[in-house]
Design a protein around this motif. Structure first.
Motif, PDB file in Angstrom:
ATOM      1  N   TYR A 247      21.710  38.801  37.501  1.00 48.22           N
ATOM      2  CA  TYR A 247      22.418  39.718  38.383  1.00 48.22           C
ATOM      3  C   TYR A 247      22.385  39.167  39.805  1.00 48.22           C
ATOM      4  O   TYR A 247      21.363  38.666  40.257  1.00 48.22           O
ATOM      5  CB  TYR A 247      21.783  41.105  38.383  1.00 48.22           C
ATOM      6  CG  TYR A 247      22.409  42.019  39.399  1.00 48.22           C
ATOM      7  CD1 TYR A 247      21.812  42.237  40.632  1.00 48.22           C
ATOM      8  CD2 TYR A 247      23.625  42.628  39.146  1.00 48.22           C
ATOM      9  CE1 TYR A 247      22.410  43.055  41.584  1.00 48.22           C
ATOM     10  CE2 TYR A 247      24.219  43.444  40.090  1.00 48.22           C
ATOM     11  CZ  TYR A 247      23.613  43.650  41.294  1.00 48.22           C
ATOM     12  OH  TYR A 247      24.206  44.443  42.226  1.00 48.22           O
TER      13      TYR A 247
ATOM     14  N   ASN B 125      24.569  40.031  43.847  1.00 44.38           N
ATOM     15  CA  ASN B 125      25.582  40.814  44.554  1.00 44.38           C
ATOM     16  C   ASN B 125      26.946  40.148  44.483  1.00 44.38           C
ATOM     17  O   ASN B 125      27.967  40.811  44.543  1.00 44.38           O
ATOM     18  CB  ASN B 125      25.196  40.982  46.023  1.00 44.38           C
ATOM     19  CG  ASN B 125      23.904  41.730  46.180  1.00 44.38           C
ATOM     20  OD1 ASN B 125      23.309  42.169  45.214  1.00 44.38           O
ATOM     21  ND2 ASN B 125      23.462  41.865  47.409  1.00 44.38           N
TER      22      ASN B 125
ATOM     23  N   ASP C 257      27.822  39.940  40.088  1.00 42.16           N
ATOM     24  CA  ASP C 257      27.584  41.094  39.226  1.00 42.16           C
ATOM     25  C   ASP C 257      26.557  40.757  38.152  1.00 42.16           C
ATOM     26  O   ASP C 257      25.715  39.903  38.326  1.00 42.16           O
ATOM     27  CB  ASP C 257      28.885  41.580  38.584  1.00 42.16           C
ATOM     28  CG  ASP C 257      29.942  41.975  39.596  1.00 42.16           C
ATOM     29  OD1 ASP C 257      29.569  42.511  40.644  1.00 42.16           O
ATOM     30  OD2 ASP C 257      31.126  41.743  39.336  1.00 42.16           O
TER      31      ASP C 257
ATOM     32  N   SER D  18      30.250  41.584  34.330  1.00 40.43           N
ATOM     33  CA  SER D  18      30.747  42.897  34.717  1.00 40.43           C
ATOM     34  C   SER D  18      29.850  43.475  35.804  1.00 40.43           C
ATOM     35  O   SER D  18      28.679  43.112  35.915  1.00 40.43           O
ATOM     36  CB  SER D  18      30.752  43.841  33.510  1.00 40.43           C
ATOM     37  OG  SER D  18      31.147  45.143  33.907  1.00 40.43           O
ATOM     38  N   CYS D  19      30.399  44.397  36.590  1.00 44.05           N
ATOM     39  CA  CYS D  19      29.582  45.082  37.590  1.00 44.05           C
ATOM     40  C   CYS D  19      28.766  46.211  36.963  1.00 44.05           C
ATOM     41  O   CYS D  19      27.834  46.721  37.567  1.00 44.05           O
ATOM     42  CB  CYS D  19      30.457  45.619  38.715  1.00 44.05           C
ATOM     43  SG  CYS D  19      31.686  46.811  38.166  1.00 44.05           S
TER      44      CYS D  19
END
Length: 81
Positions: A31, A33, A36, A56-57
């Motif tokens: 993960y 910023n 994602d 994906s976010c």
């Protein structure tokens, strides 16, 4: 960025039933910023490139996508999951 490496499919309790111990070398979950959530699954045949890569976010969505792609890959290459 956090990265978790799973070796030998220890995270999958039915690895021998599904033949995953022969297919999956490692899985990375990361993960940041900027990128994602990302899940990459690497096999023994093509270790330099993942055979499954999802981004994906939404953390739940990325895991769901990876699960579907893994099941589809198993159905195509291993005759089922």
């Amino acid at each position: 960025m956090s990265e978790y490496i799973v070796t030998g499919c220890d995270c999958v309790s039915n690895a021998k039933v599904y033949g995953l111990d022969e297919s999956i070398r490692r899985a990375n979950c990361s993960y940041s910023n900027v990128m994602d959530w990302c899940i990459d699954i690497y096999g023994y045949e093509r270790d330099e490139m993942p055979f499954i890569s999802c981004q994906s976010c939404d953390v739940e969505l990325v895991f769901a996508k990876a699960q579907v792609e893994l099941k589809e890959w198993l159905a195509e290459h291993r005759g089922g999951y």
